[in-house]
Design a protein around this motif. Sequence first.
Motif, PDB file in Angstrom:
ATOM      1  N   ASP A 128      40.683 -20.308 -35.188  1.00 27.27           N
ATOM      2  CA  ASP A 128      41.756 -20.400 -35.263  1.00 27.27           C
ATOM      3  C   ASP A 128      41.630 -19.682 -33.483  1.00 27.27           C
ATOM      4  OD1 ASP A 128      40.783 -18.278 -36.163  1.00 27.27           O
ATOM      5  OD2 ASP A 128      41.618 -17.683 -37.111  1.00 27.27           O
ATOM      6  N   SER A 129      43.031 -18.354 -33.798  1.00 25.22           N
ATOM      7  CA  SER A 129      43.983 -17.803 -32.546  1.00 25.22           C
ATOM      8  C   SER A 129      42.643 -16.537 -32.650  1.00 25.22           C
ATOM      9  CB  SER A 129      45.055 -17.568 -32.162  1.00 25.22           C
ATOM     10  OG  SER A 129      45.488 -16.644 -33.537  1.00 25.22           O
ATOM     11  N   TYR A 130      42.016 -15.920 -33.625  1.00 23.20           N
ATOM     12  CA  TYR A 130      41.686 -14.762 -33.656  1.00 23.20           C
ATOM     13  C   TYR A 130      39.786 -15.165 -33.157  1.00 23.20           C
ATOM     14  CZ  TYR A 130      45.268 -13.009 -37.030  1.00 23.20           C
ATOM     15  OH  TYR A 130      46.370 -12.856 -37.311  1.00 23.20           O
ATOM     16  N   ALA A 131      39.585 -16.349 -33.471  1.00 22.62           N
ATOM     17  CA  ALA A 131      37.616 -16.190 -33.495  1.00 22.62           C
ATOM     18  C   ALA A 131      37.796 -16.519 -31.274  1.00 22.62           C
ATOM     19  CB  ALA A 131      37.706 -18.178 -33.103  1.00 22.62           C
ATOM     20  N   GLY A 132      36.605 -15.711 -31.023  1.00 27.11           N
ATOM     21  CA  GLY A 132      36.135 -15.049 -29.519  1.00 27.11           C
ATOM     22  C   GLY A 132      36.750 -14.172 -29.634  1.00 27.11           C
ATOM     23  N   GLN A 133      37.916 -13.224 -30.287  1.00 29.41           N
ATOM     24  CA  GLN A 133      38.231 -12.059 -29.587  1.00 29.41           C
ATOM     25  C   GLN A 133      37.465 -11.103 -30.073  1.00 29.41           C
ATOM     26  OE1 GLN A 133      42.491 -11.310 -30.417  1.00 29.41           O
ATOM     27  NE2 GLN A 133      42.891 -13.151 -30.505  1.00 29.41           N
ATOM     28  N   SER A 134      37.359 -10.205 -29.875  1.00 28.16           N
ATOM     29  CA  SER A 134      37.035  -8.953 -30.255  1.00 28.16           C
ATOM     30  C   SER A 134      37.486  -8.164 -30.626  1.00 28.16           C
ATOM     31  CB  SER A 134      36.121  -7.826 -29.021  1.00 28.16           C
ATOM     32  OG  SER A 134      35.378  -8.554 -27.934  1.00 28.16           O
ATOM     33  N   TYR A 135      36.224  -7.502 -31.802  1.00 21.68           N
ATOM     34  CA  TYR A 135      36.999  -5.931 -33.085  1.00 21.68           C
ATOM     35  C   TYR A 135      36.098  -5.654 -33.674  1.00 21.68           C
ATOM     36  CZ  TYR A 135      39.528  -4.061 -36.584  1.00 21.68           C
ATOM     37  OH  TYR A 135      39.765  -3.077 -37.325  1.00 21.68           O
ATOM     38  N   ASN A 136      35.834  -3.622 -32.729  1.00 22.67           N
ATOM     39  CA  ASN A 136      35.128  -2.655 -33.359  1.00 22.67           C
ATOM     40  C   ASN A 136      33.466  -3.476 -32.612  1.00 22.67           C
ATOM     41  OD1 ASN A 136      36.898  -1.503 -34.412  1.00 22.67           O
ATOM     42  ND2 ASN A 136      36.532  -1.777 -36.702  1.00 22.67           N
ATOM     43  N   GLY A 137      33.730  -4.044 -31.423  1.00 19.09           N
ATOM     44  CA  GLY A 137      32.766  -4.188 -30.999  1.00 19.09           C
ATOM     45  C   GLY A 137      32.021  -5.971 -31.103  1.00 19.09           C
ATOM     46  N   GLN A 138      32.731  -6.201 -32.522  1.00 23.40           N
ATOM     47  CA  GLN A 138      32.232  -8.105 -32.298  1.00 23.40           C
ATOM     48  C   GLN A 138      33.348  -8.654 -31.903  1.00 23.40           C
ATOM     49  OE1 GLN A 138      31.248  -7.216 -36.859  1.00 23.40           O
ATOM     50  NE2 GLN A 138      29.378  -7.070 -36.561  1.00 23.40           N
ATOM     51  N   VAL A 139      32.455  -9.883 -31.104  1.00 16.47           N
ATOM     52  CA  VAL A 139      33.361 -10.657 -31.588  1.00 16.47           C
ATOM     53  C   VAL A 139      33.476 -11.866 -32.951  1.00 16.47           C
ATOM     54  CG1 VAL A 139      33.407 -13.323 -30.333  1.00 16.47           C
ATOM     55  CG2 VAL A 139      32.540 -11.489 -29.647  1.00 16.47           C
TER      56      VAL A 139
END
Length: 218
Positions: A128-139
């Motif tokens: 989805d559009s979230y996959a591949g984004q970084s959040y709190n240092g994690q992909v």
Amino acid sequence: MKTSFFNKSVMGILVLVALSLSACAKKESSATRVAGRSNTPAVTQPNAVNSCGNASMNVGKIYDYYNSGSFESQVKSFISATLDPQTLGTISGNINDKTGIDFFGAFKFDSSGNLVAGSSTVLIKIFDSYAGQSYNGQVIQPYQVEFSAAASGTINRNTRQFTVKFSDSYGDIVFQGQYDGTLAQGNVTYQNRTAVNGYSPASGTLGQFKAYTCALIQ
């Protein structure tokens, strides 16, 4: 374009909810699905045994041939058996877009055309559009639905048609199609038996699928 604090906060909440709800689909037996966003980076999943000469040929696609607006709705209805669909981002039905569905399948049949259920598997990865984004240092990884064994299926090697069903307490998913010396393709349908709070069990056509015959049909 910068991501606003508000958008980051919303994404963070949705991702945390998705990760926490992954536990709803615990593995109970060899045929029960395992679903969730993995905490480790996604890697190419080669099939156990196939005659493809290139590992990249193991990857199949589930897509919408007509690229209609209903594809995202069907994907979210399918995963509503194990996850609140509002926690998924946008998903394209275009086979060439960045978002969409990859799958890794191995459908093994005996000489009589019956499915060898315990040796037939499928792993569905929803980007989805979230996959591949970084959040709190994690992909953020794609949302995965995996079956380590099938329920039933047959193949007719004369007409080159096949059907494979994966089934558990959450519902069924069926691959029905045909193949030639290069490609296997057809339709993927689903029938959920459960749903997360606020939803009813859904059913429909997830999309069309396409994969290399050397990887999928064994």
